[in-house]
Design a protein around this motif. Sequence first.
Motif, mmCIF file in Angstrom:
data_model
loop_
_atom_site.group_PDB
_atom_site.id
_atom_site.type_symbol
_atom_site.label_atom_id
_atom_site.label_comp_id
_atom_site.label_asym_id
_atom_site.label_seq_id
_atom_site.Cartn_x
_atom_site.Cartn_y
_atom_site.Cartn_z
ATOM 1 N N ALA A 441 3.369 -53.846 -1.064
ATOM 2 C CA ALA A 441 3.428 -53.179 -2.615
ATOM 3 C C ALA A 441 2.330 -54.283 -2.771
ATOM 4 O O ALA A 441 1.417 -54.414 -3.329
ATOM 5 C CB ALA A 441 4.437 -53.474 -3.010
ATOM 6 N N PHE B 137 8.520 -51.739 -5.581
ATOM 7 C CA PHE B 137 8.833 -50.880 -6.247
ATOM 8 C C PHE B 137 7.861 -51.444 -7.442
ATOM 9 O O PHE B 137 6.233 -51.682 -8.052
ATOM 10 C CB PHE B 137 9.787 -49.965 -6.492
ATOM 11 N N TYR B 141 3.506 -50.918 -9.266
ATOM 12 C CA TYR B 141 3.479 -51.069 -10.160
ATOM 13 C C TYR B 141 3.201 -52.272 -11.419
ATOM 14 O O TYR B 141 1.922 -51.141 -12.216
ATOM 15 C CB TYR B 141 4.159 -50.390 -11.439
#
Lengths: 573, 242
Positions: A441, B137, B141
Amino acid sequence: MKLLLAHIVCLLSLLSWAQKPLVYLEVEPKEAEIGEAITITVKANIQGDVDIDLPAAYVSGYNTMSGMEQEIDYNTGKVITYFYHSQSGTLSKAGNFTIGPAYIKKGNKVYKSNTASVQIKKEYTPPVANHEFTSKQLRQPAFGIIETSKQSIYEGEPLLLNAKVYSLFSPTHLENYQEYTLEDVLDKHDIGASNQRIMVDEENIRRTTYFTFEYDKKVVFPIGKGKITIEPFKLLLLRGFESLPLTSSSAVIEIKALPGNAPKDFTGGVGNLKLKRSLSNNDFKQGDVFTLSLEISGNGNLQNLLEPKLNLPQGFLIYGDPEIKEDFVFGALGAEGKVTYDYHIQVTQHGKLELPATTLSYFHPQIEKYIQLTSEQDELIVGKNSNFQLAQTKVGSTINNAVSSDQPAPLRAANNDEENHDFIIGSGIFWFGLSAPILIALIGGIWMRKKPEIAHKKSKNQQKETFKKETELLFEIAKSKLENQEFGDFYSMLEKAFLQSIAIKMNVPLEATINRQLIMKTLYEKNLSESKKIEIKQWFEKCDAGRFGLGSIENNHLELIASSKLICQNIDK
Amino acid sequence: MLRILLIIQLFIIFGAHSQNDFDNALKKANEKNFQQAILSFEKIAESNPENSAVYYNLGNCYYHIRRYGDAIWAYEKVLKQHPLDNEVIMNLELCYKKLGSNHAWQPHLSGMQQLIIAVGSNTWAYLAFFLSLIFAFCLFYVLKKDTGWRRPLLLLGGGMLVLLIISIACAFASYDQSNKSYFAIITKSEAPVFLNDKGLKSTFKLAQGIKVAIIEQKASNYLVQLENGRTLLVNSKHIRLI
């Protein structure tokens, strides 16, 4: 002169008597086991300080002796004096070792001996029957055995064990004791006094007096059948500050299974037992609860007895499990004392009731038979109780309710799902599983963020490359214009190429209209050195002069091209 | 490929073998041959220390031969993995009753610690994996920049990070508790207590079944602490580590 001759004669005679120095080293035995004593002897015909080169694995023992001996050389008839130095020790590793040389220092001279080799094999501790000593043991300054009360016993029969040490020197104490071990023997009990003190005694073995002591006395109750090996004990035997490591021999015991024809009332007892039964009271009324006590006394494996089963006739109800009271100590004969089982029984009928004798069998190892013990039978006169109501329970059975049951919850089946309960934390999977998504990520997010910037930079670089090529092309066009004598076009192309070259070097935005004012402004903004600014200005002047002077010489054109390239190359240096 | 098949085969054989051993031990226990059953269960426990059923049955067998100290030790081993097992707690109380002790069984862990261990380190680890995915996650973002959910994502990600750290800590606490020995049970009746390393005995003796906290090992002795804070030296032969 006569005196001098006499001196010479005396000296010569002394020299003829003098012996050739001899230093000889010997090791016995040549082959030994780890921990087995070896004796190193240095024999010499000169006396002095003895020093021997010894391997690192050598452990010095107690026996160090020095002495002298005289021998007659029968060839010459001379008496030769030999000096001895002998010391004993052990080697702690297996392998071939070189002992020596030995050095004898006498005055300023050092005499060197031969070397001797000794082969040390791995330790083998064969099982030794009680009071049988091997020659290897008797060669040692000290050795240990495991004493057993019997060589062969029945399962469940007590076996007395103790460590016994024999030593040629009087030991003061011991350290680092590692006890003898019996695999598959669950029931072990220390007996006797504290293990920390040793009581040294004397014993004669083959005309040699040994100092002996017993240690770590235990009574064990082996089960199963077959031969079990008692693994050796180890200790460090000390005399004052001197120490000697010692490993005992092992011992083998044969365990015999109990005969197969065990009576039904056999409760696992092995030894010599007695049975006594008593009732808590003699005056009964229907519904009364009394205590029947069964006392099993004697010696043997009292601690492992299972509770005897009472076969009661109609009219009696047993409440719960018996209360067990143990009162025994472990000694040479096993558990010595008694175990009492208290059964709580309710009388449910009235009248003359007979409480039959209780029987119990045990195995007697000496006479090798099962023996049945029988208690006396009792006769109970029970008075009628009209208020008494019998509970709905099978007569003669045991009532197990929550209050009286002392049985733990039942046994459980295997739960194989529980294997490797903590396998994730204990492995690298844990940190990988945690860090992988976060890292992905992080890298992905940063990459996504930087993506437009990278694309912009890439297109800018492409634009710059195109501009560079265009500039190169302009120089080429200028050269071709010069060849065609088209001077006006030559100067305008050259100037354009020069301006573009500087613009590339100075990182001027390529979208802007590049002209002299913009370039000069940029040069001032970027604090270019004055000399370089003057050089560029002069170049513009030359260009203007060439363009508008109409009388240029061919050499000046080429020089102008060359100087334009040179200025561009050096502009940022 | 052949090697993998061989390893799988060995696992199956080993598994079947250990199951067989367990069944044999159980059979011996059911036949009231408790000593033989104990020997078998002890061997299984050595090769498979994670199987709480082995310790449970071991506890029952020790109970039946009236070795209550060892039974308490075995039950405590079960509670180490399943601190909320009521059946085991009842058996433990039965053992203390049999020892004639007024001492009622007390857990050495708080309710929260028991819960953490009862959940198990693997479950905590799986939870940590899940939380790390949600955190990843959110992180992605937030870093991506062109999102209008930046603020809620930041809050969610922060919360997940806190929970992630807590679940990692719980996983390690659970792992630590089930793999390290901080306590021991006195398995010998009237276990002697030593005043120093040289073997000087105290007149004070420890009763069978007492739970002690292990401070350190000193040669063949353990320096232990009693519930009242008193520290003593006990021979390693007389205690069993939980």
